[in-house]
Design an enzyme around this catalytic site. Sequence first.
Site, PDB file in Angstrom:
ATOM      1  CB  CYS A  43       7.052 -14.319  28.479  1.00 43.30           C
ATOM      2  SG  CYS A  43       5.525 -14.698  27.626  1.00 43.30           S
ATOM      3  N   PRO A  54       3.492 -12.920  38.925  1.00 46.52           N
ATOM      4  CG  PRO A  54       5.038 -11.938  37.483  1.00 46.52           C
ATOM      5  CD  PRO A  54       4.915 -12.631  38.806  1.00 46.52           C
ATOM      6  CG  MET A  55       0.269 -16.193  37.156  1.00 46.60           C
ATOM      7  SD  MET A  55      -0.608 -17.583  37.884  1.00 46.60           S
ATOM      8  CE  MET A  55      -1.150 -16.884  39.448  1.00 46.60           C
ATOM      9  CG  ASN A  85       8.049 -19.237  39.926  1.00 41.79           C
ATOM     10  OD1 ASN A  85       8.049 -19.027  38.712  1.00 41.79           O
ATOM     11  ND2 ASN A  85       6.946 -19.505  40.574  1.00 41.79           N
ATOM     12  CE  LYS A  99       7.805 -15.368  37.632  1.00 42.84           C
ATOM     13  NZ  LYS A  99       7.342 -15.736  36.273  1.00 42.84           N
ATOM     14  CG  HIS A 152       9.176 -20.865  36.052  1.00 37.75           C
ATOM     15  ND1 HIS A 152       8.292 -20.781  35.014  1.00 37.75           N
ATOM     16  CD2 HIS A 152       8.976 -22.094  36.601  1.00 37.75           C
ATOM     17  CE1 HIS A 152       7.586 -21.888  34.930  1.00 37.75           C
ATOM     18  NE2 HIS A 152       7.992 -22.711  35.873  1.00 37.75           N
ATOM     19  CD  GLN A 198       6.471  -9.931  34.901  1.00 40.18           C
ATOM     20  OE1 GLN A 198       5.467 -10.229  34.282  1.00 40.18           O
ATOM     21  NE2 GLN A 198       7.379 -10.826  35.253  1.00 40.18           N
ATOM     22  N   GLY A 219       2.625 -19.194  41.743  1.00 40.74           N
ATOM     23  CA  GLY A 219       1.713 -18.872  40.653  1.00 40.74           C
ATOM     24  C   GLY A 219       0.473 -19.754  40.683  1.00 40.74           C
ATOM     25  NE  ARG A 220       1.927 -23.691  37.057  1.00 39.13           N
ATOM     26  CZ  ARG A 220       2.620 -24.752  36.701  1.00 39.13           C
ATOM     27  NH1 ARG A 220       2.160 -25.545  35.747  1.00 39.13           N
ATOM     28  NH2 ARG A 220       3.774 -25.032  37.291  1.00 39.13           N
TER      29      ARG A 220
HETATM   30  C1  LIG Z   1      -1.940 -17.960  33.281  1.00 38.14           C
HETATM   31  C2  LIG Z   1      -0.495 -17.637  33.532  1.00 38.14           C
HETATM   32  C3  LIG Z   1      -0.016 -16.397  33.159  1.00 38.14           C
HETATM   33  C4  LIG Z   1       1.322 -16.061  33.401  1.00 38.14           C
HETATM   34  N1  LIG Z   1       1.765 -14.806  33.087  1.00 38.14           N
HETATM   35  C5  LIG Z   1       3.023 -14.439  33.434  1.00 38.14           C
HETATM   36  C6  LIG Z   1       3.476 -13.107  33.258  1.00 38.14           C
HETATM   37  O1  LIG Z   1       2.757 -12.238  32.768  1.00 38.14           O
HETATM   38  N2  LIG Z   1       4.747 -12.805  33.650  1.00 38.14           N
HETATM   39  C7  LIG Z   1       5.588 -13.750  34.197  1.00 38.14           C
HETATM   40  O2  LIG Z   1       6.735 -13.429  34.545  1.00 38.14           O
HETATM   41  N3  LIG Z   1       5.174 -15.016  34.354  1.00 38.14           N
HETATM   42  C8  LIG Z   1       3.924 -15.373  34.021  1.00 38.14           C
HETATM   43  N4  LIG Z   1       3.500 -16.649  34.261  1.00 38.14           N
HETATM   44  C9  LIG Z   1       4.416 -17.598  34.918  1.00 38.14           C
HETATM   45  C10 LIG Z   1       4.239 -17.564  36.426  1.00 38.14           C
HETATM   46  O3  LIG Z   1       4.565 -16.289  36.942  1.00 38.14           O
HETATM   47  C11 LIG Z   1       5.137 -18.622  37.096  1.00 38.14           C
HETATM   48  O4  LIG Z   1       6.480 -18.323  36.818  1.00 38.14           O
HETATM   49  C12 LIG Z   1       4.855 -20.023  36.612  1.00 38.14           C
HETATM   50  O5  LIG Z   1       3.466 -20.284  36.594  1.00 38.14           O
HETATM   51  C13 LIG Z   1       5.565 -21.064  37.488  1.00 38.14           C
HETATM   52  O6  LIG Z   1       5.174 -20.951  38.821  1.00 38.14           O
HETATM   53  P1  LIG Z   1       4.072 -21.933  39.475  1.00 38.14           P
HETATM   54  O7  LIG Z   1       4.566 -23.353  39.292  1.00 38.14           O
HETATM   55  O8  LIG Z   1       3.977 -21.507  40.895  1.00 38.14           O
HETATM   56  O9  LIG Z   1       2.808 -21.732  38.695  1.00 38.14           O
HETATM   57  C14 LIG Z   1       2.191 -17.007  33.998  1.00 38.14           C
HETATM   58  C15 LIG Z   1       1.689 -18.264  34.363  1.00 38.14           C
HETATM   59  C16 LIG Z   1       0.370 -18.586  34.158  1.00 38.14           C
HETATM   60  C17 LIG Z   1      -0.129 -19.932  34.582  1.00 38.14           C
END
Ligand SMILES: Cc1cc2nc3c(=O)[nH]c(=O)nc-3n(C[C@H](O)[C@H](O)[C@H](O)COP(=O)(O)O)c2cc1C
Length: 358
Positions: free
Chosen positions: A90, A5-6, A192, A130, A160, A59, A216-217
């Site tokens: 978060c 979720p992002m 993650n 998460k 994460h 989420q 995510g990213r």
């Molecule tokens: C722009 C952005 C928004 C995010 N929003 C959420 C969110 O709403 N809920 C959540 O659990 N994690 C959120 N995250 C965290 C991601 O879900 C993920 O845990 C984190 O980016 C690490 O994973 P990655 O290295 O694959 O990016 C967000 C991350 C980014 C970059």
Amino acid sequence: MVLAPMAGITNAPFRVLCREQGAGLFVCEMITTRALVERNPKTFRMIRFAESEQPRSIQLYGVDPATVGRAVRMIADEDLADHIDLNFGCPVPKVTRRGGGSALPYKRRLLRRILREAVAGAGPLPVTMKMRMGIDDDHLTYLDAGRIAVEEGVAAIALHARTAKQHYGGVADWDAIARLKEAVPEIPVLGNGDIWCADDALRMVARTGCDGVVVGRGCLGRPWLFRDLGNAFNGIADRVRPTLGEVAAVMARHAEGLTHCFDQERYAVADFRKHVGWYLKGFAVGGELRRELATAESLDGLRAGLARLDHDQPWPANTDTPRGKSGERGKVQLPDGWLDDPWDSVVPEDAESDISGG
Ligand SMILES: Cc1cc2nc3c(=O)[nH]c(=O)nc-3n(C[C@H](O)[C@H](O)[C@H](O)COP(=O)(O)O)c2cc1C
């Protein structure tokens, strides 16, 4: 495989592009439980799914067990989703300052109460959570939280592998995923953090024994990463390497999808601007055209810019590198006295935000 979720990113148009690439869970942006139970119109727009989306994953963010319970029951009763994920990761100051997100698992009893309400309210729907490793290295919470989750009937846990203090900086500690996997053998653990290409996912699984990955990213501007992941997990060596023309076609579809979703072309095209740099990462695109694409004000303007790209340009080398947010925070903002007692289960005041989407 799971699309993380992002907020501001994983709306229906982006999820559809990712989901076309293979089967998995593609989770919506974070929705606050208070906004949901108050039937906030913007939040209701955010939980609209495309016809093709199955299963539908929502989420939720909440800190008050009663509100979380009501929100989850509403989702189940009104058939709003097929799966509910709870956000305890978060790290944003406005959230942790009120005891929410990654600050919450420190309060073990409060966490337990929230999970209990959620699982009870969800009926047959699976509830997952998460989380991060903890607040900082001195206040790790993930192993306790994992055990509590198992005891309360949570269906799977995504970790994460960073602390809140780390924010998005440094490197995810995949060994923590392995430790969680050992601590909660009863339920799936999803790893993650820092998967930038399919081989990273294979490495994470090999190193940690995790049951799945959350990305995510790495998929920003690259929804076809999910095809690569599917291939990798199925032992297929093929990787998607689109030409710039193929990338441009996906960009156009993404912007069109946002226009349809938001029902406001100008707003949608402005929202799409943040994706432009991710899609074009590594390609040779002149500064002027790049700027034009990132400042387009209409779909036609965007399409005109996309048409001027060199469509035959091959996929650039060395793009399996970090993209999106990065960097550490100095200090995690917490409510006064938050760390004094990990067992108190008082619901922090004003923590139930009514703004979905982070
Ligand atoms: C722009 C952005 C928004 C995010 N929003 C959420 C969110 O709403 N809920 C959540 O659990 N994690 C959120 N995250 C965290 C991601 O879900 C993920 O845990 C984190 O980016 C690490 O994973 P990655 O290295 O694959 O990016 C967000 C991350 C980014 C970059």
